[in-house]
Design a protein around this motif. Sequence first.
Motif, PDB file in Angstrom:
ATOM      1  N   LYS A 281     -55.072  10.103  11.824  1.00 60.81           N
ATOM      2  CA  LYS A 281     -54.483  10.352  10.502  1.00 60.81           C
ATOM      3  C   LYS A 281     -52.960  10.249  10.572  1.00 60.81           C
ATOM      4  O   LYS A 281     -52.333   9.633   9.715  1.00 60.81           O
ATOM      5  N   GLU A 282     -52.362  10.861  11.591  1.00 58.53           N
ATOM      6  CA  GLU A 282     -50.897  10.839  11.723  1.00 58.53           C
ATOM      7  C   GLU A 282     -50.366   9.425  11.935  1.00 58.53           C
ATOM      8  O   GLU A 282     -49.284   9.090  11.458  1.00 58.53           O
ATOM      9  N   LYS A 283     -51.120   8.597  12.627  1.00 57.52           N
ATOM     10  CA  LYS A 283     -50.707   7.213  12.893  1.00 57.52           C
ATOM     11  C   LYS A 283     -51.004   6.291  11.717  1.00 57.52           C
ATOM     12  O   LYS A 283     -50.640   5.128  11.727  1.00 57.52           O
ATOM     13  N   GLY A 284     -51.686   6.800  10.698  1.00 57.86           N
ATOM     14  CA  GLY A 284     -51.981   5.999   9.516  1.00 57.86           C
ATOM     15  C   GLY A 284     -53.218   5.125   9.628  1.00 57.86           C
ATOM     16  O   GLY A 284     -53.494   4.335   8.731  1.00 57.86           O
ATOM     17  N   VAL A 285     -53.963   5.243  10.729  1.00 62.48           N
ATOM     18  CA  VAL A 285     -55.202   4.474  10.864  1.00 62.48           C
ATOM     19  C   VAL A 285     -56.218   4.966   9.840  1.00 62.48           C
ATOM     20  O   VAL A 285     -56.865   4.182   9.153  1.00 62.48           O
ATOM     21  N   ILE A 286     -56.342   6.274   9.719  1.00 60.58           N
ATOM     22  CA  ILE A 286     -57.158   6.868   8.663  1.00 60.58           C
ATOM     23  C   ILE A 286     -56.210   7.185   7.512  1.00 60.58           C
ATOM     24  O   ILE A 286     -55.325   8.030   7.647  1.00 60.58           O
ATOM     25  N   GLU A 287     -56.389   6.482   6.401  1.00 60.15           N
ATOM     26  CA  GLU A 287     -55.517   6.706   5.243  1.00 60.15           C
ATOM     27  C   GLU A 287     -55.874   7.993   4.526  1.00 60.15           C
ATOM     28  O   GLU A 287     -55.004   8.763   4.160  1.00 60.15           O
ATOM     29  N   LYS A 288     -57.178   8.172   4.257  1.00 61.59           N
ATOM     30  CA  LYS A 288     -57.623   9.374   3.583  1.00 61.59           C
ATOM     31  C   LYS A 288     -59.137   9.463   3.675  1.00 61.59           C
ATOM     32  O   LYS A 288     -59.809   8.490   3.976  1.00 61.59           O
TER      33      LYS A 288
ATOM     34  N   THR B 115     -62.488  10.216   1.438  1.00 60.53           N
ATOM     35  CA  THR B 115     -62.820  10.126   0.021  1.00 60.53           C
ATOM     36  C   THR B 115     -64.328  10.063  -0.154  1.00 60.53           C
ATOM     37  O   THR B 115     -65.079  10.084   0.807  1.00 60.53           O
TER      38      THR B 115
ATOM     39  N   TYR C 158     -63.365  -0.019   6.520  1.00 56.80           N
ATOM     40  CA  TYR C 158     -63.401  -1.166   7.392  1.00 56.80           C
ATOM     41  C   TYR C 158     -64.452  -0.982   8.471  1.00 56.80           C
ATOM     42  O   TYR C 158     -64.520   0.058   9.109  1.00 56.80           O
TER      43      TYR C 158
END
Length: 149
Positions: free
Chosen positions: A44-51, A53, A147
């Motif tokens: 999450k911190e690296k932005g691989v997981i955006e959110k 939902t 993805y």
Amino acid sequence: MKMDDIDKKLLEELVEDGRASYVELSDKVGISRVAVKDRIKNLKEKGVIEKFTVVIDSEKFGKTVSAFFEVDVEPYRFQEVAQNLADHPNVASIYQMTGPSTLHMHVLVEDFMELETFINRELYSVQGITRVESSVILKRFKSRAGYKL
């Protein structure tokens, strides 16, 4: 970001069930619950997981007509038109495509009357739109959120 096989397996499991517990995920990927929690936090911190939902079946929510549009826009109005369409509640997704200032858009509406209204009011009447092509979905064979690794 470089990911190892455990990160990839963890992401595959989360794509299948984003509500899986750390314990369930630890059993599936073969590491401790604490390690799973740390890896998810890092992803999450690296932005691989955006959110995280939820995916809603639009037909069960009353949106029975699903259509795709190719919309050509004059280049000097492109950003304005794209943002206005993106803000419309019936637009599920919108992308800039290669080609002559083209937008690819997915629209969900209740019925064909609402689709006609959307086309006439939100597309044909907008300055800067030069061409509109549409295709209505007859049957969905596969739809994937997230993805697939």
